[in-house]
Enzyme design. Structure first.
Site, short mmCIF file in Angstrom:
data_model
loop_
_atom_site.label_atom_id
_atom_site.label_comp_id
_atom_site.label_asym_id
_atom_site.label_seq_id
_atom_site.Cartn_x
_atom_site.Cartn_y
_atom_site.Cartn_z
N CYS A 69 -5.50 4.00 1.15
CA CYS A 69 -5.09 3.72 2.53
C CYS A 69 -3.84 4.54 2.88
O CYS A 69 -3.19 4.25 3.88
CB CYS A 69 -4.85 2.23 2.73
SG CYS A 69 -3.52 1.58 1.72
N ASP B 264 -4.81 -9.70 -9.04
CA ASP B 264 -3.75 -9.39 -8.09
C ASP B 264 -2.44 -9.96 -8.64
O ASP B 264 -2.46 -10.85 -9.49
CB ASP B 264 -4.05 -10.03 -6.72
CG ASP B 264 -3.34 -9.34 -5.57
OD1 ASP B 264 -4.00 -8.59 -4.83
OD2 ASP B 264 -2.11 -9.54 -5.42
N1 SAH Z 1 -8.87 -5.45 -1.30
C1 SAH Z 1 -8.12 -6.35 -0.48
C2 SAH Z 1 -6.82 -5.75 0.05
C3 SAH Z 1 -5.88 -5.26 -1.02
S1 SAH Z 1 -4.24 -5.06 -0.49
C4 SAH Z 1 -9.01 -6.85 0.64
O1 SAH Z 1 -10.17 -6.40 0.81
O2 SAH Z 1 -8.57 -7.74 1.40
C5 SAH Z 1 -3.39 -4.69 -1.94
C6 SAH Z 1 -3.11 -5.86 -2.89
O3 SAH Z 1 -2.55 -5.32 -4.07
C7 SAH Z 1 -2.13 -6.92 -2.42
O4 SAH Z 1 -2.75 -8.17 -2.46
C8 SAH Z 1 -0.98 -6.89 -3.46
O5 SAH Z 1 -0.50 -8.21 -3.80
C9 SAH Z 1 -1.66 -6.28 -4.63
N2 SAH Z 1 -0.84 -5.55 -5.62
C10 SAH Z 1 0.16 -4.66 -5.39
N3 SAH Z 1 0.57 -4.11 -6.55
C11 SAH Z 1 -0.18 -4.68 -7.54
C12 SAH Z 1 -0.24 -4.51 -8.96
N4 SAH Z 1 0.55 -3.63 -9.60
N5 SAH Z 1 -1.16 -5.22 -9.64
C13 SAH Z 1 -1.98 -6.08 -9.02
N6 SAH Z 1 -1.96 -6.27 -7.68
C14 SAH Z 1 -1.08 -5.58 -6.95
#
Ligand code: SAH
Length: 397
Positions: free
Chosen positions: A341, A249
Site C-alpha cells: 500500500c 497481528d
Molecule cells: N489485511 C488487513 C489490513 C492490514 S493493516 C485487512 O484486510 O483488513 C496492517 C496490520 O499490520 C495492522 O493491523 C497492524 O497492527 C499490523 N502490524 C504492523 N506491524 C506488524 C508486525 N510487525 N507484525 C504483525 N502485525 C503487524
C-alpha cells in the site's frame, strides 16, 4: 477581494493538466494576506486565471485546487462534490452489497485532503489539509444535506497534519458518539468496525476487492493471514472453505475483533479452524521456517513500509524480506497473495521486489493475477498518485 497567487513562468503546466497541487517553489508572488486554508485565486505568470485553491502557508504543497471553474467554495460546492462521489459508487455499492465504503477519496474525488468513509449511518472524516480544516463546518453542513440520517465523527489523528500546521484532533462533529462496534457488510461478510479506536477511520476498505478475489485460492487449504488486522482476508478464507486459517497481528484489540467477526458471521471456527495469533510477523515467519512449518496459501498485507522517498530502499528491503520468508514456507504449488500500500513504490518496482525475493528464497515464482485498490478508491486521470495499492497472486514452485 479574494487573495491571489501568481505562479512562476512555466509552472502552470501541471495545473493546466488538472493536477491539483501548487508547490511553494512554483509560486512567484502572493497578493493579499491569505490565512491558513483560505480560498485563493491561482493565476499563471501571464495573468490568466487558472483555479480556486486552498492556501496552506506551512506546507510544501502551498495550495490545493478545489475547482478549475470560477465558482464559490461554499456549501453548494461541497454538496455537489459529495453527490457526485456517491453517484460514482452507486453501482459497486449495489454489486458488492456494501454498507461500508469510501465516500470521498480526497484528491481523487476533487476534494483535496478530505477522506470520508461511510460505515452504516456513521460518516468518518479524516481532514489532512489546511483547506479541509478551514472548511470543516460547511463540509459538515453539506454532508448533512446529502445524508440527513448520518452521524459524523472526525478521525484526524494523523501525523501528516503537522506539515499543514494542524494539530491532531478527534471527536463528534454531529450526532451520536459511535458505539464500539458498527457492523458493516461487504460481499456477504459482516465486519465489526471500531470507529473511535480502530486504525485509520476504523477499517481497511481498500482491500475489499482483493479479499474477494482471494477466496478462489483457499478451498480446503491451510492459510496463513499475515498482518490480519480485524480478520479481513481470514474471514473471506473461512467463507471460501479454507481448512484452517492462522491470523497473525501485533494488535490484540484487532485480533479480538477478528475473532468476534468470525463469530458474527457464524463461521465454524471449532477445532482450531481459525487461530488468532498475537505475533510479530517478521519473527513468526522465521520461526515457521526454522521449524519447517509449511502453508498452502499465505496472505501478506503489511502496513505501509515506504513513507517518503528517503526510505524507499529500506522499505523495499522490508517487502523483500517478508515475501522471501513467505515463499520459503509455502508448499510447492502454494499461493502467495502479496500487497503493497506504499504509494511511492510503483507496481513495476513491487514486481521487481517480488522477483528479488524469489531469487533469494531459491524458489521459482509465477505471477498469476494482479490486484489494485477497491473500486470505491477510484483514481482521477489527472492525479495518478491516487493509485497506491497493488498486489499479486503468485504461484510458488
Ligand atoms: N489485511 C488487513 C489490513 C492490514 S493493516 C485487512 O484486510 O483488513 C496492517 C496490520 O499490520 C495492522 O493491523 C497492524 O497492527 C499490523 N502490524 C504492523 N506491524 C506488524 C508486525 N510487525 N507484525 C504483525 N502485525 C503487524
Amino acid at each position: 477581494m479574494t487573495p491571489a497567487i501568481y505562479l512562476v513562468k512555466g509552472r502552470d503546466k501541471s495545473l493546466r493538466r488538472k493536477h491539483p497541487w501548487v508547490f511553494s517553489r512554483g509560486i512567484q508572488r502572493v497578493e493579499g494576506d491569505p490565512q491558513s486554508g483560505e480560498t485563493v485565486d491561482v493565476y499563471a505568470n501571464d495573468g490568466k486565471w487558472l483555479a480556486k485553491a486552498a492556501y496552506s502557508p506551512t506546507s510544501q504543497i502551498r495550495a490545493r485546487v478545489w475547482s478549475f471553474e470560477k465558482r464559490d467554495i461554499d456549501k453548494a460546492f461541497f454538496v455537489e462534490k459529495i453527490q457526485q462521489a456517491q453517484l460514482l459508487r452507486e453501482d459497486i455499492i449495489e454489486r458488492d452489497g456494501l454498507t461500508g465504503y469510501r465516500l470521498i477519496a480526497a484528491e481523487s474525488d476533487s476534494l483535496p485532503g478530505i477522506t470520508i468513509d461511510k460505515f452504516q449511518n456513521y460518516l468518518v472524516c479524516q481532514l489532512l489539509s489546511a483547506g479541509a480544516e478551514h472548511n470543516k463546518n460547511v463540509l459538515v453542513e453539506a454532508l448533512l444535506e446529502c445524508f440527513p440520517e448520518c452521524n459524523i465523527y472526525e478521525r484526524s489523528d494523523v501525523a501528516v497534519r503537522k506539515k499543514e500546521g494542524l494539530e491532531q484532533t478527534v471527536g463528534v462533529l454531529h450526532g451520536d458518539t459511535p458505539p464500539e462496534s458498527v457492523i458493516i457488510e461487504e460481499n456477504g461478510v459482516k465486519i465489526s468496525v471500531d470507529i473511535i479506536n480502530g486504525h485509520k477511520t476504523g477499517f481497511y476498505l481498500d482491500q475489499r476487492d482483493s479479499r474477494k478475489e482471494s477466496m478462489k485460492y483457499v478451498k480446503d487449504k491451510d492459510v496463513l493471514n499475515c498482518f490480519s488486522y480485524t480478520g479481513g482476508f481470514g474471514l473471506y478464507a473461512l467463507k471460501g472453505g479454507a481448512k484452517r486459517v492462522i491470523n497473525a497481528d501485533v494488535s490484540q484489540p484487532a485480533l479480538d475483533t477478528a475473532k468476534y467477526n468470525a463469530e458474527i458471521n457464524e463461521f465454524d471456527i471449532s477445532k482450531k479452524r481459525a487461530v488468532f495469533l498475537n505475533a510479530d510477523v517478521f519473527k513468526l515467519l522465521r520461526e515457521y521456517r526454522d521449524q519447517g512449518t509449511k502453508f498452502d496459501v499465505i496472505v501478506m498485507d503489511p502496513p505501509k513500509f515506504v513513507s517518503s522517498k528517503n526510505n524507499l530502499t529500506s522499505g523495499a528491503n522490508g517487502y523483500k524480506d517478508i515475501n522471501m520468508l513467505a515463499m520459503q514456507i509455502l508448499k510447492p504449488g502454494g499461493t502467495l497473495l502479496t500487497y503493497s500500500c506504499s504509494g511511492l513504490m510503483s507496481a513495476d518496482l513491487f514486481q521487481k521486489v517480488i522477483a528479488d525475493a524469489a531469487l533469494d528464497a531459491g524458489r521459482s515464482v509465477k505471477f498469476v493475477e494482479r490486484f489494485e485498490q477497491a473500486a470505491d478508491h477510484l483514481i482521477d486521470t489527472a492525479y495518478p498518485e491516487g493509485f497506491y495499492l497493488k498486489g499479486f497472486a503468485c504461484k510458488v514452485l
